[in-house]
Structures are given as structure tokens and as C-alpha cells.
Design a protein around this motif. Structure first.
Motif, PDB file in Angstrom:
ATOM      1  N   LEU A 104       3.176   5.265  -0.250  1.00  0.00           N
ATOM      2  CA  LEU A 104       1.989   5.846  -0.871  1.00  0.00           C
ATOM      3  C   LEU A 104       0.767   4.988  -0.540  1.00  0.00           C
ATOM      4  O   LEU A 104       0.912   3.817  -0.179  1.00  0.00           O
ATOM      5  N   PRO A 105      -0.427   5.558  -0.684  1.00  0.00           N
ATOM      6  CA  PRO A 105      -1.631   4.753  -0.461  1.00  0.00           C
ATOM      7  C   PRO A 105      -1.805   3.717  -1.571  1.00  0.00           C
ATOM      8  O   PRO A 105      -1.422   3.962  -2.710  1.00  0.00           O
ATOM      9  N   GLY A 106      -2.377   2.565  -1.230  1.00  0.00           N
ATOM     10  CA  GLY A 106      -2.684   1.539  -2.234  1.00  0.00           C
ATOM     11  C   GLY A 106      -2.269   0.158  -1.762  1.00  0.00           C
ATOM     12  O   GLY A 106      -1.265   0.018  -1.066  1.00  0.00           O
ATOM     13  N   ALA A 107      -3.050  -0.850  -2.158  1.00  0.00           N
ATOM     14  CA  ALA A 107      -2.774  -2.226  -1.736  1.00  0.00           C
ATOM     15  C   ALA A 107      -1.421  -2.691  -2.271  1.00  0.00           C
ATOM     16  O   ALA A 107      -0.639  -3.326  -1.564  1.00  0.00           O
ATOM     17  N   GLY A 108      -1.130  -2.358  -3.523  1.00  0.00           N
ATOM     18  CA  GLY A 108       0.146  -2.743  -4.127  1.00  0.00           C
ATOM     19  C   GLY A 108       1.321  -2.135  -3.385  1.00  0.00           C
ATOM     20  O   GLY A 108       2.388  -2.737  -3.275  1.00  0.00           O
ATOM     21  N   GLU A 109       1.087  -0.935  -2.850  1.00  0.00           N
ATOM     22  CA  GLU A 109       2.152  -0.238  -2.127  1.00  0.00           C
ATOM     23  C   GLU A 109       2.486  -0.978  -0.831  1.00  0.00           C
ATOM     24  O   GLU A 109       3.637  -0.993  -0.393  1.00  0.00           O
ATOM     25  N   MET A 110       1.467  -1.577  -0.230  1.00  0.00           N
ATOM     26  CA  MET A 110       1.691  -2.355   1.002  1.00  0.00           C
ATOM     27  C   MET A 110       2.588  -3.549   0.693  1.00  0.00           C
ATOM     28  O   MET A 110       3.462  -3.900   1.492  1.00  0.00           O
ATOM     29  N   ASP A 111       2.358  -4.166  -0.455  1.00  0.00           N
ATOM     30  CA  ASP A 111       3.199  -5.307  -0.845  1.00  0.00           C
ATOM     31  C   ASP A 111       4.646  -4.872  -1.018  1.00  0.00           C
ATOM     32  O   ASP A 111       5.568  -5.519  -0.539  1.00  0.00           O
ATOM     33  N   ARG A 112       4.819  -3.748  -1.711  1.00  0.00           N
ATOM     34  CA  ARG A 112       6.180  -3.257  -1.955  1.00  0.00           C
ATOM     35  C   ARG A 112       6.877  -2.886  -0.645  1.00  0.00           C
ATOM     36  O   ARG A 112       8.086  -3.014  -0.523  1.00  0.00           O
ATOM     37  N   LEU A 113       6.070  -2.445   0.312  1.00  0.00           N
ATOM     38  CA  LEU A 113       6.622  -2.067   1.607  1.00  0.00           C
ATOM     39  C   LEU A 113       7.307  -3.256   2.280  1.00  0.00           C
ATOM     40  O   LEU A 113       8.325  -3.101   2.954  1.00  0.00           O
TER      41      LEU A 113
END
Ligand SMILES: Nc1ncnc2c1ncn2[C@@H]1O[C@H](COP(=O)(O)OP(=O)(O)O)[C@@H](O)[C@H]1O
Ligand SMILES: [Mg+2]
Length: 195
Positions: A104-113
Motif C-alpha cells: 500500500l502507499p505510505g512511508a510506514g508501508e515501505m518499512d514493513r516491506l
């Protein structure tokens, strides 16, 4: 048989939607397709039950783990996986020819990725495995438009983008409407899977 797994350590990112979408476009192209539901919550199974109740024929069959071992003659096996289950994620990845990771879009989502990428990096993958990232629930805002360049900067190829649309939610237990299937086709063809 080609095995396509849809993976993410995070829930709610669109694994089931992407699994069903990919299975549908392959099935509609005339391939024999099974969708293996490895999520104990069984959302893909629930999708099929909904279709059966509504008398809607799906161009693929959703199967459980036991049936999967006896499935012969399929062209494609699409694997929908559960969140927060690193063993199932790694086990599915190991047996796959194509890996699709929705986010999903979002900075936090990049971390989870990164957790998903880390889990995949620990696996001895098949030779020539193809891997692609699918941006899901995109909106017309800065957060959404920043995602693709950010991912590509990290060296993560974005193979399709799915916009946020209530019709995807409404499609549960039904066919995904034809005007919304383009991203699923794009994800496959970008990774060299012929429809
Ligand atoms: N592009 C989208 N637009 C609107 N709703 C979406 C979209 N993708 C997923 N959803 C909804 O978000 C929820 C989670 O999606 P799902 O595919 O079940 O995720 P996961 O399998 O990763 O948990 C579902 O209710 C689904 O209908
Ligand atoms: Mg799911």
C-alpha cells in the motif's frame, strides 16, 4: 505447471485481491488454473463460496492444501498466503516461479516491506524466478505518486499499479469487473507470463 505466489508479511495489503485477479485473468485466457488458499482465514475460499452461492462460474478453482498435492494437469497454481507467517511465506516462495508482492502507499508501508524482502532473501529461490511489486489502493495524491520512484530507487521493480476502487471490494465472491482487470494482466505480462 507454473507456480505464482502472492506474498507479504503484512495483512490487508491486497494479497487475496491480487491472487484472485491473477487467477481470473489466467483462467479467462483459457489456462487451467488453481488458486491455493494457504491462509487459515480462508478469504480466497470465502470468495469461491460466495460465487457458488450466487451461481457465478469462476474461471479457476480455489483449493485447500490437501487437494493441492493431488492437483494434476493445471497450467498455473496461484498461491494466496497468510500475513504474519514467515514459514508459509518462505515455503511458498521456495516453490514458486513468479513472486508478487503487493503493498500500500505510505512511508510506514515501505518499512514493513523490508520485512518481506528480508524474509525472501533468506530463501533459496528457484533459478530464474521472477519477482515484482504491485502497488495497491493508489489514490491521486502525493503519497501515492511518490511510491513508484521510491521503490524503483531501492531496486524493487513495480510491475503493476492498482487504484483504490470500491468495486474491488464489491467484487468479493464474484468476478472482478472487466474494466478493473488490466493491472493483473500487466503484472503477469511484465514478468514474462503469457496470457
Ligand atoms: N485496490 C483496492 N481498492 C479498494 N479496496 C481494496 C483494494 N485492494 C484491496 N481492497 C480491500 O481491502 C481489504 C484487504 O484486501 P485483501 O486482498 O483481503 O488483503 P490481504 O489478503 O493482503 O489481507 C479487502 O476488504 C479488499 O476488498
Ligand atoms: Mg488475504
Amino acid at each position: 505447471m507454473k507456480v505464482i505466489s502472492v506474498l507479504s508479511r503484512k495483512g490487508g495489503v491486497g494479497k487475496t485481491l491480487l491472487s484472485v485477479g491473477v487467477a481470473q485473468v489466467l483462467g479467462e485466457a483459457g489456462h487451467r488454473v488453481a488458486l491455493l488458499d494457504r491462509d487459515p482465514e480462508g478469504s480466497a475460499m470465502g470468495w469461491q463460496h460466495g460465487a457458488q452461492a450466487g451461481g457465478i462460474p469462476l474461471p479457476y478453482r480455489v483449493i485447500g492444501p490437501i487437494e493441492a498435492t493431488t492437483m494434476a494437469g493445471m497450467d498455473f497454481l496461484v498461491v494466496d498466503t497468510p500475513p504474519n507467517d514467515i514459514r508459509t511465506l518462505q515455503d511458498s516462495a521456495r516453490q514458486s516461479h513468479v513472486l508478487l508482492v503487493p503493498l500500500l502507499p505510505g512511508a510506514g508501508e515501505m518499512d514493513r516491506l523490508q520485512e518481506t524482502v528480508q524474509a525472501l532473501s533468506e530463501v533459496d529461490l528457484q533459478k530464474g524466478v521472477q519477482m515484482g511489486f504491485v502497488l495497491n489502493r493508489l489514490e491521486h495524491d502525493n503519497v501515492s505518486s511518490a511510491m513508484r520512484p521510491a521503490l524503483e530507487q531501492l531496486g524493487y521493480p513495480v510491475v503493476a499499479q492498482i487504484r483504490k476502487a470500491v468495486d474491488y471490494q464489491r467484487a468479493f465472491g464474484n468476478l472482478i469487473p472487466a474494466h478493473l482487470t488490466a493491472p493483473f494482466k500487466e503484472a503477469l505480462t511484465t514478468l514474462g507470463v503469457k496470457l
